[in-house]
Motif scaffolding. Structure first.
Motif, short mmCIF file in Angstrom:
data_model
loop_
_atom_site.label_atom_id
_atom_site.label_comp_id
_atom_site.label_asym_id
_atom_site.label_seq_id
_atom_site.Cartn_x
_atom_site.Cartn_y
_atom_site.Cartn_z
N SER A 28 0.78 -1.24 0.00
CA SER A 28 0.00 0.00 0.00
C SER A 28 0.82 1.29 0.00
O SER A 28 0.38 2.29 -0.53
CB SER A 28 -0.99 0.03 1.18
OG SER A 28 -1.71 1.24 1.19
N ASN A 29 1.98 1.28 0.60
CA ASN A 29 2.69 2.55 0.72
C ASN A 29 4.17 2.44 0.36
O ASN A 29 4.90 3.41 0.47
CB ASN A 29 2.56 3.05 2.17
CG ASN A 29 2.95 4.50 2.32
OD1 ASN A 29 2.71 5.32 1.44
ND2 ASN A 29 3.59 4.82 3.43
N TYR A 30 4.61 1.27 -0.06
CA TYR A 30 6.05 1.03 -0.15
C TYR A 30 6.44 0.48 -1.51
O TYR A 30 5.61 0.22 -2.37
CB TYR A 30 6.47 0.03 0.95
CG TYR A 30 6.06 0.48 2.33
CD1 TYR A 30 4.92 -0.02 2.93
CD2 TYR A 30 6.80 1.45 2.99
CE1 TYR A 30 4.51 0.43 4.18
CE2 TYR A 30 6.40 1.91 4.25
CZ TYR A 30 5.26 1.39 4.83
OH TYR A 30 4.86 1.84 6.07
N GLU B 48 18.11 9.94 0.61
CA GLU B 48 17.74 10.83 1.71
C GLU B 48 16.65 10.27 2.59
O GLU B 48 16.66 10.45 3.80
CB GLU B 48 17.27 12.16 1.15
CG GLU B 48 18.41 13.09 0.88
CD GLU B 48 17.91 14.48 0.55
OE1 GLU B 48 18.74 15.38 0.46
OE2 GLU B 48 16.69 14.66 0.39
N VAL C 49 8.87 0.80 8.40
CA VAL C 49 9.66 0.85 7.16
C VAL C 49 9.67 2.29 6.64
O VAL C 49 8.65 2.97 6.65
CB VAL C 49 9.02 -0.08 6.11
CG1 VAL C 49 9.83 -0.07 4.82
CG2 VAL C 49 8.92 -1.49 6.65
N PHE C 50 10.81 2.74 6.15
CA PHE C 50 10.90 4.07 5.57
C PHE C 50 10.82 3.99 4.06
O PHE C 50 11.30 3.04 3.45
CB PHE C 50 12.20 4.76 6.00
CG PHE C 50 12.08 5.42 7.33
CD1 PHE C 50 12.05 4.66 8.50
CD2 PHE C 50 11.94 6.79 7.44
CE1 PHE C 50 11.91 5.26 9.74
CE2 PHE C 50 11.80 7.40 8.68
CZ PHE C 50 11.78 6.64 9.82
N THR C 51 10.21 5.00 3.48
CA THR C 51 10.06 5.04 2.03
C THR C 51 10.23 6.46 1.55
O THR C 51 10.21 7.40 2.34
CB THR C 51 8.68 4.48 1.61
OG1 THR C 51 8.64 4.36 0.19
CG2 THR C 51 7.57 5.42 2.04
N SER D 131 8.45 9.24 0.04
CA SER D 131 7.08 9.61 -0.28
C SER D 131 7.01 10.89 -1.11
O SER D 131 5.93 11.36 -1.44
CB SER D 131 6.29 9.80 1.02
OG SER D 131 7.04 10.59 1.92
N ALA E 5 0.72 14.60 -5.32
CA ALA E 5 0.23 15.48 -4.26
C ALA E 5 -1.24 15.23 -3.97
O ALA E 5 -1.69 15.38 -2.83
CB ALA E 5 0.46 16.94 -4.64
N GLU E 6 -1.98 14.83 -5.01
CA GLU E 6 -3.42 14.64 -4.78
C GLU E 6 -3.72 13.44 -3.90
O GLU E 6 -4.82 13.28 -3.41
CB GLU E 6 -4.20 14.53 -6.10
CG GLU E 6 -3.77 13.40 -6.99
CD GLU E 6 -2.95 13.90 -8.16
OE1 GLU E 6 -2.18 14.86 -7.95
OE2 GLU E 6 -3.06 13.33 -9.26
N CYS F 247 -2.04 12.98 -1.11
CA CYS F 247 -1.59 13.29 0.24
C CYS F 247 -2.74 13.87 1.06
O CYS F 247 -2.84 15.08 1.25
CB CYS F 247 -0.42 14.27 0.19
SG CYS F 247 0.26 14.59 1.82
N GLY G 190 -5.00 2.93 1.26
CA GLY G 190 -3.99 3.98 1.23
C GLY G 190 -4.54 5.40 1.31
O GLY G 190 -5.72 5.66 1.09
N LYS G 191 -3.62 6.32 1.56
CA LYS G 191 -3.96 7.74 1.65
C LYS G 191 -4.67 8.20 0.38
O LYS G 191 -4.48 7.62 -0.69
CB LYS G 191 -2.67 8.54 1.82
CG LYS G 191 -1.71 8.31 0.65
CD LYS G 191 -0.31 8.75 0.99
CE LYS G 191 0.56 8.42 -0.22
NZ LYS G 191 1.96 8.38 0.07
#
Lengths: 418, 428
Positions: B33-35, B72, B271-273, B275, B280-281, B283, B300-301
C-alpha cells in the motif's frame, strides 16, 4: 517576475482554541488530520514561485519551527529559494519582543532590504484557501499601486470586529479601509494579505518610528494611512476562503469536510505538508480490522482501527482497540483508545491515552448537530484512567493524569471550550 | 566498530512478476500500500547505522533510481552518509552488463574500497523482511569469519528449490548445495544475505572473474569454492522473510500485510520510504464515506471508499464506488472501481479503470491457467497492467493477463475467458 518577498505573520498569541493552542501557535495546529494550518499559505507561496519567504514567529513557535524547517516540502530549500524563520531578537539597540504586526515587520526590514525586494507580500499565517498570487502581483504592477489588498466577501455570522473592511471605488481602487470596526462598512473584507511597494513600506515604517506614540498594528499604522493616501487597490479573491476564529469554527469546518460539503479541502487543493513530521510519509496505510466499523470519517496513515469510528477525523497513528467507539470527534496524532472506551464529541490533542472502558462526553449526544455544549477537549499527552467518565464540557489540561478525584473536582458548570 | 559497506543487488527483472516488473525493476514494484519492495532492505540498512551503500541497478531502473534518489529518505544525506545508485558502465577493463550476482559486486568493488570497509554486506533488493544486521556483524566478527550467511528453515519437500546450507551448532558451514536433487542435506535455505570479510571477497571475485567457465553467481560459483578452505558461517533467521518472486507469492505477501498472525507487521517494522514522488493529490487522509465498508484491509492515503473492501490491500488514491465489492485483491495507486463492480483476487497495477457492474476475477482457484504464460499466472489471480481499462459490464475470468494501457473492448464479447492474455494488438 517582479521581485516580491513574502513575510508571513505567524507570531500572534491565540487562546481561542482552548488547550490546543496552549502549547503551540495557531498556525501550527493540525487540520484535516495530517496537515497544519500554515500549509495553505506555504503551498500558495510555493505555487506562486516566491523566492524569499520570512516567517515572523513569537508565540510558542516550537512546533512551527519543526514543521517549517528549511521549507523543503514547499520547494524552498534551494540555492535561489529560501524560507527564513524570524523570531524576536536582542540587539545593541532597542529591539524587543514584537509589539504588534507592524512592529514585527519594522524590526525585520533588513530582510526586505537583503532580499532586494521591490514588493513585500505580507500574509496572515492562519487562513485556509488555495491561491496563486501571480495575478494579484500583476495587477499591483500594472496599476502602479503602493498597496494592493486581497479582499473577499464578508462571511456570514462573524463579528465585524474580526476583520478589516474595504470599500471599492472605480477600477479596483480602494477608497476606504477600516480595521475591526464596530459595524460592517461594506460586504468586502481584507483577507489579511497585503502587497506593498518595498520602498513605500520601508519609508512609512521608519517615519512612524520617529514618532512618540506608535500603533504597532499593521492595518492601523500602515494599511489605513496608505488607503487614505489614495494609491491603494484591491484584488478580489473569488475562491473558497475559510477563517477559523475559534474552536467552534474549527469543528464546523471538519464536519463539512467529512460530509464532502463545499469548503476548503486541502486534498483538492493539493496542499503540501511536511511528510517527515512524525514520519508521516513512511507510516503504513490505515488498517481496518475484521470487526471494525468506520463510517463517514477521514483516517490518516498509521491508524489501526479495530473498533468503531463514525463521523470523525483521525490524525496519523491512532489506535482504536476492539469495542472502542469514537463518534463525532477529532483526534490528533498517536492517541491510543483502548478496549471499549467511548469518545463522543471529543477534540483531543496528540499522544493521549484513553484506557479501557473510559467514557468521554455523553454517548447520547452522538449524531445530531454540532453544539458547543456537547464538546469535551483533551490536552496533549493526557491520560484517562480505566473506566472513568469525563463529563461533557470538561477541558483536560495538557499532561493531565485524569483520575476520579480530578473529575470530582470539576464543578457543575460546563466549561465551554471555545 | 568495524566499517561496513552495504551493497544491494537490485538489477534483476523478476520476470515471473510479469507486467508488474516489465516496465520497472522488481525492487521498484509497489508493495503493501505505501512502499516499494526495496524499502525493506534500505530500512534495515538504515537501522544498522550503516553509512555507505551502493545499489546495483540494471534492468529498467528509472522508477528505482527516482525512488532511491540520493538515499535521503533512509537518512543518507550529508558528508558522512552516502547512498549511490551503481549502474553498469562502459570503460573498465572488465565492464559489461552484469553477468551474475558475483560479477555485479566485482564490477563495483571500487565503490566498497572507497570506504576502507572491513565488511561488505551483500543484500538482495527483492525481499520482504525486517532484520537487525548489527547482530550478524557481531556474530561474524566473533567467529573471525570470511563469510556469514543468513538462512531460514523451510519444509523439507521445498528445500530442493533453493540453495541449501548445512551447518553445525556453532554455525560453521559444512555444505552448500544449490538446488539439491534428491534428499537435501539440510532444510535451511540461503536467504541471499551475506556478510563478507572485504579482503576475502575481493580475492574471490578476482579469481572468479578470471574463470571462463563460471557463471559469476554467489550460490553457483563462489560459495562452493569457499566452503572447504575458508571460514564460512551461517545463522538462522526465524522471523518473517519472503522472496516475492512470483505473482502468487507477491499476492500472498500483500495479503500477509492484513493478517495479524503472519509476522509481517508494517506498523511494528516502521519501514521508511520515499514519499516525495507520491502524487500530491494522494496526500490526504483516507475517506470512508457513504455506504463504504472496510474489513480486514489496508486502504492507502487519498483513497475514497463508498463500496465494500474485504481482505484487500489498496494503495494511494484508490476509488471504490457505491455498490462495488473488492475482495482479496491488491489494487495499486489510482485504481478506480466503478459502481457495482465485483473485483476478486485481482492484482492491479496503477491507474487502472474498472467499469461499473463489471465482474473481474473469481474466488475459484482451479480455473484454466493463463494460456500464454502458464508458469506465471496459474493460481487463479487476475492481473491488470498499468493504465489498462475495463468497460462497464465486462466479465473477466481468472488467470487473465491484461497488458498495460490496453483498453478491453466489449464489442463481440462481454466475457473474457479464464486464462486469456490481452496485449496491445489483439483486443476484443
Amino acid at each position: 517576475m517582479i521581485k516580491t518577498t513574502a513575510m508571513i505573520l505567524a507570531g500572534g498569541i491565540n487562546l481561542d482554541f482552548s488547550v490546543l493552542t496552549h502549547n503551540r501557535v495557531k498556525s501550527a495546529m493540525p487540520v484535516c488530520g495530517q496537515f497544519r494550518i500554515i500549509d495553505f499559505i506555504l503551498t500558495n507561496l510555493s505555487n506562486t514561485g516566491i523566492q524569499n519567504v520570512g516567517v515572523l514567529i513569537q508565540y510558542l513557535p516550537g512546533s512551527l519551527i519543526d514543521h517549517v524547517g528549511v521549507g523543503k516540502p514547499w520547494d524552498m530549500d534551494s540555492s535561489n529559494r529560501h524560507i527564513k524563520l524570524m523570531p524576536p531578537f536582542m540587539g545593541m539597540g532597542k529591539t524587543k519582543w514584537f509589539r504588534g504586526s507592524g512592529d514585527a515587520i519594522y524590526q525585520n526590514l533588513t530582510f526586505v532590504r537583503d532580499t532586494k525586494a521591490e514588493h513585500v507580500l505580507i500574509l496572515t499565517a492562519d487562513h485556509l484557501y488555495g491561491m496563486n498570487y501571480s495575478q494579484m502581483i500583476e495587477q499591483h504592477n500594472q496599476t502602479n499601486a503602493d498597496l494592493t489588498i486581497l479582499t473577499t466577501n464578508y462571511p456570514k455570522g462573524y463579528s465585524p470586529r474580526l476583520f478589516g473592511f474595504a470599500q471599492y471605488g472605480e477600477d479596483n481602487l480602494v477608497t476606504h479601509f477600516e480595521e475591526k470596526p464596530a459595524e460592517a462598512i461594506s460586504d468586502t473584507i481584507s483577507t489579511g494579505v497585503y502587497l506593498i511597494k518595498a520602498n513605500v513600506l520601508i519609508e512609512m515604517l521608519e517615519q512612524l518610528h520617529k514618532e512618540e506614540e506608535i500603533n504597532h498594528n499593521l492595518p492601523k499604522c500602515v494599511i489605513e494611512p496608505l488607503v487614505k493616501a489614495g494609491n491603494s487597490y484591491g484584488h478580489r479573491f473569488e475562491g473558497e476562503w475559510e477563517y477559523l476564529s475559534d474552536m467552534q469554527d474549527y469543528i464546523r469546518y471538519h464536519r463539512r469536510l467529512i460530509r464532502g460539503e463545499s469548503c476548503v479541502d486541502p486534498g483538492q487543493l493539493n496542499i503540501l505538508t511536511n511528510l517527515q513530521d512524525r514520519a508521516l510519509g513512511s507510516r503504513p496505510s490505515p488498517f481496518f480490522g475484521n470487526n471494525s466499523h468506520v463510517e463517514d470519517s477521514l483516517i490518516s496513515p498509521g491508524c489501526v482501527i479495530h473498533g468503531s469510528v463514525v463521523r470523525s477525523v483521525l490524525s496519523p497513528g491512532i489506535h482504536v482497540a476492539a469495542g472502542a467507539k469514537i463518534t463525532d470527534s477529532i483526534l490528533f496524532h498517536d492517541c491510543q483508545i483502548q478496549e471499549n472506551a467511548q469518545l463522543t464529541w471529543v477534540v483531543s490533542d496528540k499522544d493521549c491515552i484513553f484506557e479501557s472502558n473510559c467514557q468521554i462526553g455523553n454517548r447520547e449526544d452522538a449524531g445530531g448537530d454540532f453544539e458547543k455544549e456537547k464538546i469535551t477537549v483533551i490536552g496533549k499527552e493526557a491520560h484517562i484512567a480505566q473506566g472513568l467518565h469525563v463529563p461533557t464540557g470538561c477541558v483536560v489540561p495538557i499532561d493531565k493524569k485524569v483520575d476520579q478525584r480530578w473529575i470530582a473536582g470539576q464543578t457543575e458548570k460546563t466549561t465551554t471550550p471555545a | 566498530m568495524a566499517q561496513v559497506v552495504a551493497m544491494i543487488l537490485a538489477g534483476g527483472q523478476g520476470s515471473r512478476l510479469s507486467i508488474l516488473s516489465e516496465q520497472r525493476a522488481k525492487p521498484a514494484v509497489p508493495f503493501g500500500s505505501n512502499y516499494r519492495i526495496i524499502d525493506f532492505a534500505m530500512t534495515n540498512v538504515m537501522r544498522a547505522d550503516i553509512r555507505h551503500m551502493g545499489i546495483m541497478t540494471q534492468y529498467r531502473p528509472f522508477s528505482l533510481n527516482d525512488h532511491i534518489g540520493m538515499g535521503e529518505a533512509w537518512g543518507f544525506s550529508g558528508r558522512n552518509h552516502m547512498a549511490k545508485v551503481l549502474p553498469p558502465y562502459i570503460g573498465g577493463k572488465n565492464s559489461d552488463w552484469y553477468l551474475g550476482t558475483a560479477d555485479a559486486i566485482h564490477q563495483n568493488m571500487w565503490f566498497a574500497d572507497l570506504f576502507n570497509a572491513e565488511m561488505v554486506l551483500i543484500l538482495s533488493g527483492d525481499h520482504i523482511y525486517s532484520m537487525n544486521y548489527s547482530e550478524i556483524f557481531k556474530f561474524h566478527l566473533q567467529n573471525d569469519a570470511d563469510v556469514t550467511m543468513m538462512t531460514q528453515q523451510v519444509p523439507w519437500e521445498e528445500a530442493g528449490r533453493f540453495g541449501v546450507i548445512k551447518y553445525d551448532k556453532k554455525g560453521r558451514i559444512e555444505a552448500f548445495i544449490e538446488k539439491p536433487k534428491g534428499e537435501p542435506p539440510s532444510n535451511q535455505i540461503n536467504l541471499g544475505i551475506y556478510v563478507f570479510r572485504a579482503s576475502a571477497l575481493k580475492r574471490l571475485l578476482l579469481e572468479d572473474a578470471e574463470d571462463p567457465n563460471s557463471s559469476h553467481d554467489f550460490g553457483g560459483n563462489i560459495f562452493p569454492k569457499m566452503i572447504k578452505t575458508m571460514r564460512c558461517y551461517a545463522q538462522e533467521f526465524p522471523q518473517y522473510w519472503r522472496d516475492v518472486g512470483t505473482l502468487q507469492s507477491f499476492w500472498e505477501a500483500n495479503m500477509e500485510c492484513v493478517n495479524p498472525q503472519s509476522g509481517l507487521d508494517l506498523n511494528k517494522w516502521k519501514v521508511f520510504t520515499n514519499s516525495l514522488n507520491s502524487p500530491a493529490e494522494f496526500c490526504r487522509p483516507t475517506h470512508i464515506t457513504g455506504s463504504g465498508r472496510v474489513q480486514n484491509s489496508i486502504v492507502g492515503k487519498g483513497s475514497k471508499i463508498q463500496g465494500q473492501v474485504i481482505n484487500s490491500v489498496l494503495f494511494g488514491g484508490v476509488q471504490v464506488d457505491k455498490g462495488a465489492i473488492v475482495r482479496d485483491s491488491v489494487l495499486m495507486d489510482g485504481v478506480h472501481v466503478g459502481q457495482g463492480a465485483q473485483v476478486t483476487r485481482m492484482i492491479s497495477d496503477k491507474w487502472v479503470h474498472i467499469g461499473a457492474n463489471s465482474i473481474i476475477g473469481s474466488d475459484e482457484t482451479d480455473n484454466p491457467v493463463n494460456e500464454q504464460f502458464p508458469d506465471y499466472l496459474n493460481t487463479g489471480l487476475t492481473l491488470a497492467g498499468k493504465r489498462s481499462h475495463f468497460p462497464d459490464n465486462i466479465k473477466v475470468g481468472s488467470n487473465c493477463l491484461i497488458y498495460p494501457k490496453v483498453s478491453v473492448q466489449q464489442q463481440s464479447r462481454s466475457t473474457i475467458p479464464h486464462g486469456t492474455t490481452l496485449s496491445g494488438n489483439d483486443n476484443g
